[in-house]
Design a protein around this motif. Structure first.
Motif, PDB file in Angstrom:
ATOM      1  N   GLY A   1      10.941  14.551   9.058  1.00 56.35           N
ATOM      2  CA  GLY A   1       9.529  14.442   8.773  1.00 56.35           C
ATOM      3  C   GLY A   1       9.254  13.331   7.770  1.00 56.35           C
ATOM      4  N   GLN A   2       7.995  13.200   7.408  1.00 53.70           N
ATOM      5  CA  GLN A   2       7.591  12.184   6.434  1.00 53.70           C
ATOM      6  C   GLN A   2       8.262  12.442   5.096  1.00 53.70           C
ATOM      7  N   ARG A   3       8.645  11.348   4.392  1.00 50.90           N
ATOM      8  CA  ARG A   3       9.271  11.456   3.083  1.00 50.90           C
ATOM      9  C   ARG A   3       8.559  10.541   2.093  1.00 50.90           C
ATOM     10  N   GLN A   4       8.445  10.996   0.852  1.00 47.37           N
ATOM     11  CA  GLN A   4       7.918  10.128  -0.190  1.00 47.37           C
ATOM     12  C   GLN A   4       8.965   9.088  -0.551  1.00 47.37           C
ATOM     13  N   GLY A   5       8.530   7.825  -0.708  1.00 50.26           N
ATOM     14  CA  GLY A   5       9.482   6.760  -0.973  1.00 50.26           C
ATOM     15  C   GLY A   5       9.963   6.700  -2.402  1.00 50.26           C
ATOM     16  N   ASP A   6       9.177   7.230  -3.349  1.00 45.51           N
ATOM     17  CA  ASP A   6       9.573   7.220  -4.753  1.00 45.51           C
ATOM     18  C   ASP A   6       9.042   8.475  -5.427  1.00 45.51           C
ATOM     19  N   ASP A   7       9.518   8.733  -6.658  1.00 41.24           N
ATOM     20  CA  ASP A   7       9.092   9.929  -7.368  1.00 41.24           C
ATOM     21  C   ASP A   7       7.626   9.863  -7.781  1.00 41.24           C
TER      22      ASP A   7
ATOM     23  N   ALA B   1       4.966   6.325   1.407  1.00 37.60           N
ATOM     24  CA  ALA B   1       5.731   7.284   2.195  1.00 37.60           C
ATOM     25  C   ALA B   1       6.415   6.587   3.359  1.00 37.60           C
ATOM     26  N   LEU B   2       7.562   7.134   3.753  1.00 37.34           N
ATOM     27  CA  LEU B   2       8.245   6.699   4.967  1.00 37.34           C
ATOM     28  C   LEU B   2       7.824   7.622   6.104  1.00 37.34           C
ATOM     29  N   PRO B   3       7.399   7.077   7.245  1.00 35.45           N
ATOM     30  CA  PRO B   3       6.929   7.935   8.337  1.00 35.45           C
ATOM     31  C   PRO B   3       8.063   8.748   8.943  1.00 35.45           C
ATOM     32  N   GLY B   4       7.722   9.885   9.525  1.00 34.10           N
ATOM     33  CA  GLY B   4       8.705  10.697  10.218  1.00 34.10           C
ATOM     34  C   GLY B   4       9.178  10.026  11.495  1.00 34.10           C
ATOM     35  N   TYR B   5      10.297  10.499  12.021  1.00 37.20           N
ATOM     36  CA  TYR B   5      10.848   9.893  13.231  1.00 37.20           C
ATOM     37  C   TYR B   5      11.731  10.905  13.953  1.00 37.20           C
ATOM     38  N   ALA B   6      11.978  10.607  15.222  1.00 38.30           N
ATOM     39  CA  ALA B   6      12.952  11.341  16.036  1.00 38.30           C
ATOM     40  C   ALA B   6      13.762  10.299  16.802  1.00 38.30           C
ATOM     41  N   ARG B   7      15.081  10.325  16.602  1.00 38.01           N
ATOM     42  CA  ARG B   7      15.978   9.354  17.237  1.00 38.01           C
ATOM     43  C   ARG B   7      16.820  10.058  18.289  1.00 38.01           C
TER      44      ARG B   7
ATOM     45  N   GLY C   1       0.839  -1.190   0.000  1.00 38.92           N
ATOM     46  CA  GLY C   1       0.000   0.000   0.000  1.00 38.92           C
ATOM     47  C   GLY C   1       0.873   1.239   0.000  1.00 38.92           C
ATOM     48  N   ASP C   2       0.564   2.187   0.886  1.00 30.33           N
ATOM     49  CA  ASP C   2       1.313   3.441   0.910  1.00 30.33           C
ATOM     50  C   ASP C   2       2.260   3.547   2.101  1.00 30.33           C
ATOM     51  N   ARG C   3       2.611   2.389   2.716  1.00 33.05           N
ATOM     52  CA  ARG C   3       3.504   2.397   3.871  1.00 33.05           C
ATOM     53  C   ARG C   3       4.439   1.183   3.818  1.00 33.05           C
TER      54      ARG C   3
END
Length: 837
Positions: A758-764, A769-775, A365-367
């Motif tokens: 923040g969130q990033r699109q995985g492809d053009d 999308a890849l979810p945002g994160y804080a490490r 899907g989208d994740r």
């Protein structure tokens, strides 16, 4: 050494107050050097200080001598100096810099300095009272120096221009930061720089996105370290590095073909005159063991010949199933200074790595798929993959006189990689890789092998000067460079159709592939008759630049470059046949750059620039024709400051960057090597970088980036989409505190850092999308000194809160992004013991 004096006209003589303040500033520089080092002023050190304003030359001399030096630049208005280029004592350096200024000095018996107007004939002025000032040593090569701030970088201009006088955004990650963060790969060090994102393939440590655009070329000491890069990639270990520099925006004017987002340049260690040795043992999660060593010193009594020998040996498993890494890197360097005017260095570096490529996870899907991040869909029976890099470098600097210098560089690089692995079927198309007849839970796979060999030879010759003309100071640069890179690429197996018997349940995988599958893949050329590729990349470039200084506060940089580039890739059943049918494309182009910077006060600069870039593509279309060059253009404006006694440097920049003729895979062709230009993309945003010290004990390095990167013109329906792997908001903050005021806790230090995206699109195509994160990362260390020996124990924890996150997707180099998602590591602990003597 000559020491001519100039008679001062009464109307132009500085006031007694101005003389006194200049005396205090110069006294601070000289006596701080003596007091801090505790040595006689007869010790020599190498300096390369450009001519220009006296205030700038004295400030740079003080910094290079290891002195915390402050003062208003207006105190030396109207006075110039020819600069320094060679080895000088402190006395010789001041005598040279003050020559012709009407000022001189004397050193008193208590290590203070008296500055006075030079006596000429019967005219003499009373000597100013001596002032004794104690300074702080700031030696960037001292392994005991834990300061983060760096005030200069040669990457932006190829000259020793202070960052505060450079009208471009340039960031430096020093060795001290890499040591505190226990960094072993360049990709981790670059998390500290705004607008830079890791974009790897198969788990390699190179491949980056800078200001929205992917950049696979990395420079080493100012020269390209990986010319041809296809299939595999190079690896960079940090054990041999002094620092990492990032020049934002198009850098083609000085460096030739490179992506317009920016340039990454790693600087290796150099031999030092003083003997220093260190050995460090690290150990940690996932059976991580790493030994680092470093040794330097003089080989001759006159200290004209110095050496450096450093390296690392690392063995580790991974949080990812079946992945491991065994890597050895070694670096040696010899530096010869036959005279004050000449310096030559020769270095050789080798890296050898046995490992298992990482095919990553996939999207549903989208994740990203809801499977554990440690799960791998390669196989424990996969053969071992290999990689090796060899670098041979040479540098020559020669000063003809006080004004003109020549700098020559040469680098030969040999890279080789070979891997074979189980991979998702239909890997270079958008077809479904999960079997719908089995509930979309059977992962269809095949086996693919690739072997890459490349050789890159690159060199340049720069001539720099200092010219005073009509009251302005000019620092001209003219140069020439040449690059030739060739590569071979061999593919075997079947990377399109699924192989019966290799399907695997994504939720309940069963491993153990029969070795005969690998033997069959290695014996199968694919595509048949076209699995041997030969590539050639060659260019010549000539460039010029002038750095003009007006009124000590306005800096203008302008220049341009003309390139002649030849590229091509041939494909056939053998390498010789592929070379024989190699189609070549010849391109040429001009890349200008203009920048202006104004320093209203010594601690703040306002700048702007306009620059373009010229690229050339090695790809071919589905019909075999070559692709027009990529062109980039950027407008940038920004603000730089030096706060807290010039120990904290900040850069705030706004930019607008566009690129045309972007090369990507042609999804309408079944040939995975076919390329097409998607048209145009642009990136614009705001970046903030901070590095340095707030107090003697509190250091920081931090950044924030707002990036709006989109495809603006496209021929396949992607217009308006966000560019892949580029978050709109990202940043980091790393703080380190060294306890200094409590004797019972002296030697302890601790640090805490947050790295967020923040969130990033995985492809053009923006299909997922890849979810945002804080490490959250942290470290604590204790050091104890035994006379000339230091013992340091350190513990680092990465991902302290054990968050699940995804770093990036494959850049469509070895897999479509949907089946090449690379997760970040869970909580990881690394301990170390380091002995320095």
């Amino acid at each position: 050494m000559s020491n001519t004096h100039r008679r001062c006209n009464p109307g132009s003589q500085p006031s007694r107050l101005s003389q006194a303040i200049q005396g205090i500033l110069l006294a601070s520089a000289l006596t701080a050097s003596v007091a801090a080092h505790g040595e006689e002023t007869t010790n020599r050190k190498s300096y390369h200080i450009s001519g220009g304003s006296l205030g700038h030359a004295l400030s740079q001399f003080a910094r290079d001598a290891g002195i915390l030096f402050t003062g208003e630049s207006t105190l030396t208005d109207g006075k110039t100096s020819k600069g320094l280029d060679g080895e000088y004592t402190v006395e010789e350096g001041f005598r040279k810099l003050l020559a012709g200024t009407g000022l001189t000095y004397t050193i008193t018996s208590d290590n203070a300095v008296a500055i006075r107007v030079a006596e000429t004939g019967s005219d003499a002025a009373s000597a100013l009272p001596a002032v004794k000032v104690v300074g702080q040593v700031v030696d960037v090569n001292d392994p005991y120096n834990t300061a983060y701030n760096r005030t200069e970088s040669s990457t932006a201009t190829k000259t020793d221009t202070p960052i505060m006088e450079t009208p471009m955004s340039i960031q430096v990650v020093p060795r001290a930061v890499m040591q505190d963060q226990q960094t072993t790969r360049v990709k981790d060090a670059l998390e500290n720089v705004s607008g830079v994102r890791s974009n790897t393939t198969l788990g390699y440590g190179t491949g980056f996105i800078i200001r929205g655009f992917r950049n696979q070329r990395v420079f080493r000491n100012g020269l390209v370290a990986n010319g041809i890069s296809i299939g595999g990639a190079t690896e960079l270990d940090t054990a041999n590095l002094q620092n990492v520099e990032v020049l934002k925006g198009p850098a083609a004017m000085l460096f030739g073909r490179i992506e317009p987002g920016g340039l990454i340049n790693v600087n290796t260690k150099r031999g030092e005159k003083s003997s220093r040795y260190s050995v460090e043992q690290r150990f940690g999660s996932y059976d991580f063991y790493r030994t680092e060593w470093d040794a330097t010193g003089s080989l001759t009594d006159d200290q004209s010949l110095t050496y450096r020998f450093s390296g690392s040996n690392q063995n580790n498993n991974s949080f990812r199933d079946f992945n491991f890494n065994d890597r050895v890197s070694a670096y040696s360097s010899l530096t010869w200074r036959p005279s004050d005017a000449t310096e030559m260095s020769l270095d050789v570096e080798g890296l050898d790595q046995d490992f298992q490529v990482d095919r990553g996870l996939f999207a549903i899907g989208d994740r990203p798929a809801p499977v554990p991040v440690e799960r791998s869909y390669i196989d424990p029976n996969d053969p071992v993959d290999t990689l090796s890099n060899i670098n041979l470098g040479f540098n020559l600097t020669h000063a003809f006189n006080d004004d003109w210098s020549l700098h020559h560089r040469f680098l030969a690089t040999h890279n080789q990689s070979s891997d074979i692995s189980v991979k998702p079927a239909n890997a270079f198309t958008v077809q479904q890789f999960l079997n719908p007849s089995q509930g979309n839970r059977t992962y269809l796979r095949n086996i693919f092998s690739q072997t890459v060999k490349s050789q890159t030879y690159t060199t340049n010759l720069d001539l720099t000067g200092n010219i005073n003309f009509l009251g302005t100071q000019h620092q001209p640069l003219v140069g020439f460079d040449y690059l030739r890179s060739t590569g071979s690429y061999l593919t075997r197996g079947n990377f399109v159709n699924p192989i019966n018997g290799l399907g695997i349940d994504i939720y309940n995988p069963v491993y153990g592939i029969d070795p005969s599958f690998y033997d069959t893949a290695l014996a199968t050329p694919f595509p048949a008759g076209l699995n041997h590729s030969y590539m050639r990349d060659e260019w010549y470039g000539v460039y010029f630049q002038d750095h003009i200084t007006l009124w000590d506060s306005v800096h203008l940089i302008g220049g341009g470059r003309y390139d002649w580039a030849t590229t091509g890739r041939g494909r056939d059943a053998t390498f010789s046949a592929a070379e024989a049918v190699l189609p070549e494309r010849n391109d040429e182009g001009f890349s200008p750059r203009v920048g202006v910077l104004y320093q209203p006060v010594s601690w703040m600069s306002i700048y702007g620039n306009w620059t373009t870039s010229f690229g050339a593509n090695n790809g071919v279309t589905a019909t075999g024709s070559t692709i027009a060059p990529e062109i980039g253009e950027q407008y940038e404006a920004g603000l730089k400051t030096e706060l807290f006694d010039r120990r904290l440097t900040t850069t705030l920049a706004y930019y607008h960057l566009a690129k045309e003729n972007i090369m990507t895979r042609d999804l309408n062709s079944p040939d995975p090597s076919a390329r097409a230009a998607i048209g145009q993309a642009r990136s614009q945003g705001i970046e903030l970088d901070m590095i340095g010290q707030i107090t003697d004990g509190l250091s920081l390095i931090g950044n924030y980036a707002y990036t709006d990167a989109r495809i603006t013109k496209d021929y396949s329906g992607l217009q308006g989409n966000k560019m892949n792997n580029v978050p709109e908001h990202s940043g980091s903050m790393w703080l380190k505190y060294e306890i200094q005021n409590y004797e019972q806790l002296k030697g302890w230090s601790a640090g805490l850092g947050m790295f967020a995206s923040g969130q990033r699109q995985g492809d053009d195509a923006n299909t997922f999308a890849l979810p945002g994160y804080a490490r959250l990362d942290a470290f604590a260390a204790y050091r104890h000194d035994f006379k000339d020996t230091r013992l340091t124990a350190q513990l680092n924890i990465r991902n302290l809160l054990d968050k699940t996150y995804y770093e990036s997707t494959d850049p469509f180099q070895n897999a479509p992004p949907r089946v090449g998602i690379y997760p970040g590591a869970p909580l990881t602990a690394i301990g170390s013991i380091r002995l320095e003597f």
